[in-house]
Design a protein around this motif. Sequence first.
Motif, short mmCIF file in Angstrom:
data_model
loop_
_atom_site.label_atom_id
_atom_site.label_comp_id
_atom_site.label_asym_id
_atom_site.label_seq_id
_atom_site.Cartn_x
_atom_site.Cartn_y
_atom_site.Cartn_z
N LYS A 249 -55.90 53.01 20.69
CA LYS A 249 -57.18 53.70 20.89
C LYS A 249 -58.27 52.75 21.37
O LYS A 249 -59.32 53.20 21.86
CB LYS A 249 -57.60 54.38 19.58
N ALA A 250 -58.06 51.45 21.26
CA ALA A 250 -59.05 50.47 21.73
C ALA A 250 -59.00 50.41 23.25
O ALA A 250 -58.43 49.50 23.85
CB ALA A 250 -58.77 49.10 21.12
N VAL B 236 -49.15 40.71 15.67
CA VAL B 236 -49.01 41.17 17.05
C VAL B 236 -49.84 42.45 17.17
O VAL B 236 -49.56 43.45 16.51
CB VAL B 236 -47.54 41.44 17.42
N LEU B 237 -50.87 42.40 17.99
CA LEU B 237 -51.87 43.46 18.05
C LEU B 237 -51.92 44.09 19.43
O LEU B 237 -52.24 43.43 20.42
CB LEU B 237 -53.25 42.89 17.69
N LEU B 238 -51.60 45.38 19.49
CA LEU B 238 -51.84 46.16 20.71
C LEU B 238 -53.28 46.66 20.66
O LEU B 238 -53.60 47.59 19.91
CB LEU B 238 -50.87 47.33 20.80
N ALA B 239 -54.15 46.03 21.41
CA ALA B 239 -55.56 46.45 21.52
C ALA B 239 -55.93 46.27 22.98
O ALA B 239 -56.56 45.29 23.37
CB ALA B 239 -56.46 45.60 20.62
N PRO B 240 -55.55 47.22 23.84
CA PRO B 240 -55.47 46.97 25.28
C PRO B 240 -56.79 46.68 25.99
O PRO B 240 -56.79 46.09 27.07
CB PRO B 240 -54.84 48.25 25.82
N ALA B 241 -57.93 47.14 25.43
CA ALA B 241 -59.24 46.98 26.08
C ALA B 241 -59.31 47.72 27.40
O ALA B 241 -60.23 47.49 28.19
CB ALA B 241 -59.59 45.50 26.27
N TYR C 210 -53.51 57.33 25.58
CA TYR C 210 -53.37 56.21 24.64
C TYR C 210 -52.38 56.54 23.52
O TYR C 210 -51.78 55.63 22.94
CB TYR C 210 -54.74 55.79 24.08
N ASN C 211 -52.20 57.82 23.21
CA ASN C 211 -51.23 58.21 22.18
C ASN C 211 -49.82 57.82 22.62
O ASN C 211 -49.04 57.25 21.83
CB ASN C 211 -51.30 59.71 21.92
N GLN C 212 -49.48 58.14 23.86
CA GLN C 212 -48.14 57.81 24.35
C GLN C 212 -47.94 56.30 24.41
O GLN C 212 -46.86 55.79 24.09
CB GLN C 212 -47.92 58.43 25.74
N ARG C 213 -48.99 55.57 24.77
CA ARG C 213 -48.90 54.10 24.80
C ARG C 213 -48.65 53.55 23.40
O ARG C 213 -47.80 52.68 23.19
CB ARG C 213 -50.20 53.52 25.38
N GLY C 214 -49.37 54.09 22.41
CA GLY C 214 -49.16 53.65 21.03
C GLY C 214 -47.78 54.01 20.52
O GLY C 214 -47.14 53.22 19.80
N ASP C 215 -47.30 55.19 20.88
CA ASP C 215 -45.96 55.60 20.48
C ASP C 215 -44.91 54.66 21.07
O ASP C 215 -43.92 54.32 20.41
CB ASP C 215 -45.68 57.04 20.92
N ALA C 216 -45.12 54.26 22.33
CA ALA C 216 -44.17 53.35 22.98
C ALA C 216 -44.16 52.00 22.27
O ALA C 216 -43.09 51.39 22.09
CB ALA C 216 -44.55 53.17 24.46
#
Length: 480
Positions: free
Chosen positions: A354-355, A449-454, A464-470
């Motif tokens: 969501k970032a 390990v942080l997914l915070a894509p900016a 962003y939901n699909q990206r987080g699910d992946a």
Amino acid sequence: MGSGQVTSSVPSGTSEFQGKHVTVAGLGVSGLPAAKALHARGAIVTAVNDGDDARAREQAAELEALGITVRLGDGATLPEGTELIVTAPGWQPGKPLFRAAEQAGVPVWGDVELAWRLRGPDAAPWLAVTGTNGKTTTVQMLASILEAAGLRTAAVGNIGVSVLDAVLGDEHYDVLAVELSSYQLHWAPSLRAYSGAVLNLAPDHLDWHGSMDAYAADKGRIYEGNKIACVYNVADPRTEDLVREADVEEGCRAVGFTLQAPAVSQLGVVDGILVDRAFVENRQKNAQELAEVSDVDPPAPHNIANALAAAALARSFGVPAQAVRDGLRAFKPDAHRIAHVADIDGVAYVDDSKATNTHAAEASLAAYEPIVWIAGGLAKGAEFDELVANSAKRLRGVVLIGADRALIREALARHAPEVPVVDLDRTDTGAMLQAVTEAKRLARPGDTVLLAPACASMDMFTNYNQRGDAFAAAVRELGA
């Protein structure tokens, strides 16, 4: 919680809209209920919509069955005789339709403005929240606190539930927790919240507003006419500036929230306790304990700030301290908001898909150390130097994905040249698994390990939901 649905039955009594020619601009979540509500009150409604896709045609058929005129594929022309436009919030002020309306002296309202004007005499007051980041979480926390106090409430507005549905539905509420975007506030000139909050301000949607000053001014509209409290972020002086500029009711107070020990008329944190020095007797000397930091899920700094803002709004409505604690304990964040996915070999994997802008990513990065950062996507005109400079000391390594990853890579070269960077030049469905695999290689026990894509996600994912699910799926595959 929950809300009644708008129906097409004609309300009793006379209506200011009877016989009035109203154009509804845009269908979707807000346009459909707006058109129905106006038609039910005797307006002669024409709905216009830029698009002419399957969903728009389905919605058009629903409105035409009621006798409402619909023009698909024509959102630029002002229908003849229009006396008022009610627009979907995302339609930009510079569109030809609005220029034509201005020349013709036709007012433009948003769906929030319409909802505000259609409230009944015993309507629930609004506790309203805006800001660049954290709006949805704060409104959900606020609703949870209000519910814990035994109040009938709903989280509405920019959160997915139309505020029109809440205002015009059958259910009676004691108070509404209302999320408002800068778009919605731009088109809501007469809105007067019971109390309002601006959580933070960072460059966003500047293509829509035209400038940072215009964006901030639209956010600041949430304070206009506040009755009890204008809640601002002590760490973001621009939010306090907006309070100073607001025209509020006599007796309305400025109430700050801070991650530090609070001054008078502030809420803050002391020794791991959320405390209130604003809504207590003799606040010069006294403070009220509200909750523990550990009651906030997750207890990341920016999320504690969200909790303090929610608590301030709830306290302005007279909610007792115990309800703040109980409401925060009951609250569970939505998916993809600093969500812990798993621990593998002593490394934590956290999904904050969501970032989607630099401000949100910086808040996320501030919650952990050391970090292997997975970042990149569609930059939407963003610049990354400040984000990278402020976060460099926390970074163990970086894995870059997405269309605009070069912009982040260049900022890393300028401000964190010693940090190892893996640049993945692929956008296929296996890209996230490779990104997580590379991040695992860079990480050491104790790291995150942080997914915070900016960045936005639409270059590689639907949202962003699909990206987080992946990301979560890739982590689980690695763990297996």
